[in-house]
Design an enzyme around this catalytic site. Structure first.
Site, PDB file in Angstrom:
ATOM      1  N   LYS A 177      10.710  19.924  59.960  1.00 35.43           N
ATOM      2  CA  LYS A 177      10.720  18.997  58.823  1.00 35.43           C
ATOM      3  C   LYS A 177      12.143  18.470  58.607  1.00 35.43           C
ATOM      4  O   LYS A 177      12.366  17.287  58.387  1.00 35.43           O
ATOM      5  CB  LYS A 177      10.212  19.677  57.542  1.00 35.43           C
ATOM      6  CG  LYS A 177       8.720  19.991  57.538  1.00 35.43           C
ATOM      7  CD  LYS A 177       7.884  18.733  57.716  1.00 35.43           C
ATOM      8  CE  LYS A 177       6.401  19.028  57.755  1.00 35.43           C
ATOM      9  NZ  LYS A 177       5.579  17.827  58.054  1.00 35.43           N
TER      10      LYS A 177
ATOM     11  N   TYR B  89       8.919  25.811  61.900  1.00 36.96           N
ATOM     12  CA  TYR B  89       8.136  24.805  61.160  1.00 36.96           C
ATOM     13  C   TYR B  89       9.056  24.066  60.184  1.00 36.96           C
ATOM     14  O   TYR B  89       9.143  22.840  60.206  1.00 36.96           O
ATOM     15  CB  TYR B  89       6.973  25.451  60.399  1.00 36.96           C
ATOM     16  CG  TYR B  89       6.487  24.549  59.290  1.00 36.96           C
ATOM     17  CD1 TYR B  89       6.856  24.786  57.971  1.00 36.96           C
ATOM     18  CD2 TYR B  89       5.735  23.422  59.580  1.00 36.96           C
ATOM     19  CE1 TYR B  89       6.478  23.918  56.967  1.00 36.96           C
ATOM     20  CE2 TYR B  89       5.344  22.556  58.575  1.00 36.96           C
ATOM     21  CZ  TYR B  89       5.724  22.809  57.268  1.00 36.96           C
ATOM     22  OH  TYR B  89       5.351  21.946  56.270  1.00 36.96           O
TER      23      TYR B  89
ATOM     24  N   SER C  31       8.652  18.465  53.142  1.00 37.20           N
ATOM     25  CA  SER C  31       8.269  19.643  52.372  1.00 37.20           C
ATOM     26  C   SER C  31       9.458  20.215  51.626  1.00 37.20           C
ATOM     27  O   SER C  31      10.594  20.147  52.097  1.00 37.20           O
ATOM     28  CB  SER C  31       7.701  20.694  53.335  1.00 37.20           C
ATOM     29  OG  SER C  31       7.564  21.951  52.697  1.00 37.20           O
TER      30      SER C  31
HETATM   31  C1  WQD Z   1       2.170  30.615  47.621  1.00 38.34           C
HETATM   32  C2  WQD Z   1       2.440  31.951  46.941  1.00 38.34           C
HETATM   33  C3  WQD Z   1       2.747  33.786  48.456  1.00 38.34           C
HETATM   34  C4  WQD Z   1      -1.309  33.833  50.051  1.00 38.34           C
HETATM   35  C5  WQD Z   1       3.585  27.103  52.248  1.00 38.34           C
HETATM   36  C6  WQD Z   1       4.548  26.525  53.237  1.00 38.34           C
HETATM   37  C7  WQD Z   1       5.030  25.200  52.731  1.00 38.34           C
HETATM   38  C8  WQD Z   1       3.845  24.317  52.431  1.00 38.34           C
HETATM   39  C9  WQD Z   1       2.926  24.980  51.418  1.00 38.34           C
HETATM   40  C10 WQD Z   1       3.338  22.993  54.353  1.00 38.34           C
HETATM   41  C11 WQD Z   1       3.514  32.756  47.643  1.00 38.34           C
HETATM   42  C12 WQD Z   1       1.502  33.981  47.608  1.00 38.34           C
HETATM   43  C13 WQD Z   1      -0.178  33.492  49.331  1.00 38.34           C
HETATM   44  C14 WQD Z   1      -1.932  35.087  49.817  1.00 38.34           C
HETATM   45  C15 WQD Z   1      -0.278  35.587  48.168  1.00 38.34           C
HETATM   46  N1  WQD Z   1       3.112  24.077  53.613  1.00 38.34           N
HETATM   47  N2  WQD Z   1       0.322  34.359  48.400  1.00 38.34           N
HETATM   48  N3  WQD Z   1      -1.393  35.925  48.869  1.00 38.34           N
HETATM   49  O1  WQD Z   1       4.313  29.828  51.099  1.00 38.34           O
HETATM   50  O2  WQD Z   1       4.728  28.549  48.925  1.00 38.34           O
HETATM   51  O3  WQD Z   1       4.255  27.302  51.030  1.00 38.34           O
HETATM   52  O4  WQD Z   1       2.516  26.224  52.009  1.00 38.34           O
HETATM   53  O5  WQD Z   1       4.162  22.143  54.150  1.00 38.34           O
HETATM   54  O6  WQD Z   1       5.855  24.632  53.712  1.00 38.34           O
HETATM   55  O7  WQD Z   1       5.642  27.399  53.324  1.00 38.34           O
HETATM   56  O8  WQD Z   1       2.429  28.574  49.934  1.00 38.34           O
HETATM   57  O9  WQD Z   1       0.136  29.190  49.331  1.00 38.34           O
HETATM   58  O10 WQD Z   1       1.226  30.357  51.312  1.00 38.34           O
HETATM   59  O11 WQD Z   1       1.982  30.891  49.008  1.00 38.34           O
HETATM   60  O12 WQD Z   1       0.191  36.368  47.318  1.00 38.34           O
HETATM   61  O13 WQD Z   1      -2.975  35.459  50.453  1.00 38.34           O
HETATM   62  O14 WQD Z   1       1.251  32.741  46.998  1.00 38.34           O
HETATM   63  O15 WQD Z   1       3.456  35.009  48.581  1.00 38.34           O
HETATM   64  O16 WQD Z   1       4.260  33.445  46.653  1.00 38.34           O
HETATM   65  P1  WQD Z   1       4.004  28.673  50.225  1.00 38.34           P
HETATM   66  P2  WQD Z   1       1.367  29.755  49.958  1.00 38.34           P
END
Ligand code: WQD
Length: 339
Positions: free
Chosen positions: A154, A150, A125
């Protein structure tokens, strides 16, 4: 040649099984069904017309993993997705993550290293980069101290694989994903988060379909053009195809080193508000959302430098974020019977 796909009934795993079968590979899936359901096997079969072999195994059970390798002694490649992946949960329950994500990796590698020549594709990741200094992010960007157990699993996983590959007949490719989104166009498979979705796009589609009251946008005071975080949203089908390309690279001994690393993204960054606007445009659905406080642990910006994946691996994302949002919406409507 039989390929083991661990976590093969999960979101990225199931899409990868489809692409492997499309390319003529024989696939056996291991999944413990902790974050997926057995119906996904039917979804895969409906798309390809071939039902993968399936074993429900908890990969923390060393004896069960050893028994698997005795039964399936024709497995010579593994694409390893199975892992716990909720960042927040890993902070509360680190040992669950270290045992599940690393214990299972050790047992799988022990099973492979008995073989003449074998191949290991690892689901890593972009989280290993933390908040990278420079955008877009290249594979030689420094690995930062993990922000969660987590993310640490990785990083440690990559190190374990590298150490083992250097002294065995295993060749490996580490694939560092950016943000996987979307669903297969057939809507026979897609993302099925259990409970409240942590990730942005499933939360968007569940809000649009009326399952969730309102989407919370975690902060609009970041140093970005519109104040919301920027990510590289890659269609899960493109991501799945990259795994088949990587596996073929190892099978054909095209790899330059025993262990290679590739960033898998589109190379384009989009902010949360841009994703919301794109979703509304593509689907015609107005989204109910509000800006709230930042989420702990979120980085401001991450999008991939795709040069190495394009020019060395020979893979390029073909689908757009809009394609992914449309397919995610189509899938959500199907799952909720609103098609
Ligand atoms: C994306 C953006 C949130 C939800 C995570 C893991 C990463 C990988 C992918 C496994 C961010 C914003 C999110 C919500 C929001 N997973 N958001 N409201 O955090 O980039 O990555 O998932 O490998 O390791 O860290 O993805 O989709 O959670 O967030 O505003 O209800 O959307 O703040 O900016 P992220 P995400």
């Amino acid at each position: 040649m039989k390929i083991l796909v661990t976590g093969g009934l999960g979101f990225i795993g199931s899409h990868t099984v489809v692409e492997l079968q499309n390319e003529g590979f024989d696939v056996v899936v291991i999944d413990d069904l902790s974050n997926s359901s057995i119906e996904v096997l039917d979804g895969i079969t409906a798309i390809t017309g071939k039902k993968p072999e399936f074993e429900q195994i908890d990969l923390r059970d060393k004896a069960a993993v050893q028994a698997f390798f005795s039964k399936y002694n024709d497995v010579s490649g593994i694409i390893h997705f199975a892992a716990s992946k909720a960042v927040g949960e890993s902070v509360e329950n680190p040992l669950l993550y270290y045992e599940n994500n690393l214990g299972s990796l050790v047992y799988l590698l022990q099973g492979l290293q008995q073989k003449e020549k074998s191949h290991f594709i690892f689901s890593s990741s972009c989280t290993v980069y933390g908040q990278a200094e420079k955008m877009p992010i290249t594979e030689d960007a420094p690995i930062q101290v993990a922000m969660s157990p987590y993310g640490n699993t990785k990083q440690i996983g990559e190190e374990i694989i590298t150490d083992v590959a250097n002294v065995s007949n295993i060749s490996a490719i580490l694939l560092r994903y950016f943000n996987p989104v979307g669903a297969h166009d057939s809507v026979m498979i897609g993302e099925l988060p259990k409970g409240t979705p942590q990730n942005l796009v499933p939360f968007i589609t569940q809000t649009a379909i009326g399952l969730r009251e309102q989407l919370s946008v975690f902060g609009d005071d970041y140093p970005t053009p519109d104040g919301t975080c920027i990510r590289d949203y890659i269609h899960v089908v493109d991501l799945a195809k990259a795994h088949v390309t990587a596996l073929k690279r190892l099978i054909d001994s095209k790899n330059a080193d025993k262990v290679e690393v590739f960033n898998l993204g589109t190379g384009k960054g989009n902010s949360v508000l841009e994703v919301i606007n794109a979703f509304e445009k593509v689907t015609g659905q107005k989204l109910n959302y509000k800006i709230v406080a930042r989420r702990a642990g979120d980085i401001t910006e991450a999008y991939a430098d795709t040069a190495k994946a394009n020019n060395v691996l020979g893979w390029k994302a073909e689908l757009t974020m809009e394609d992914a949002l449309a397919s995610a919406w189509k899938w959500e409507k199907k799952v909720r019977g609103k098609e």
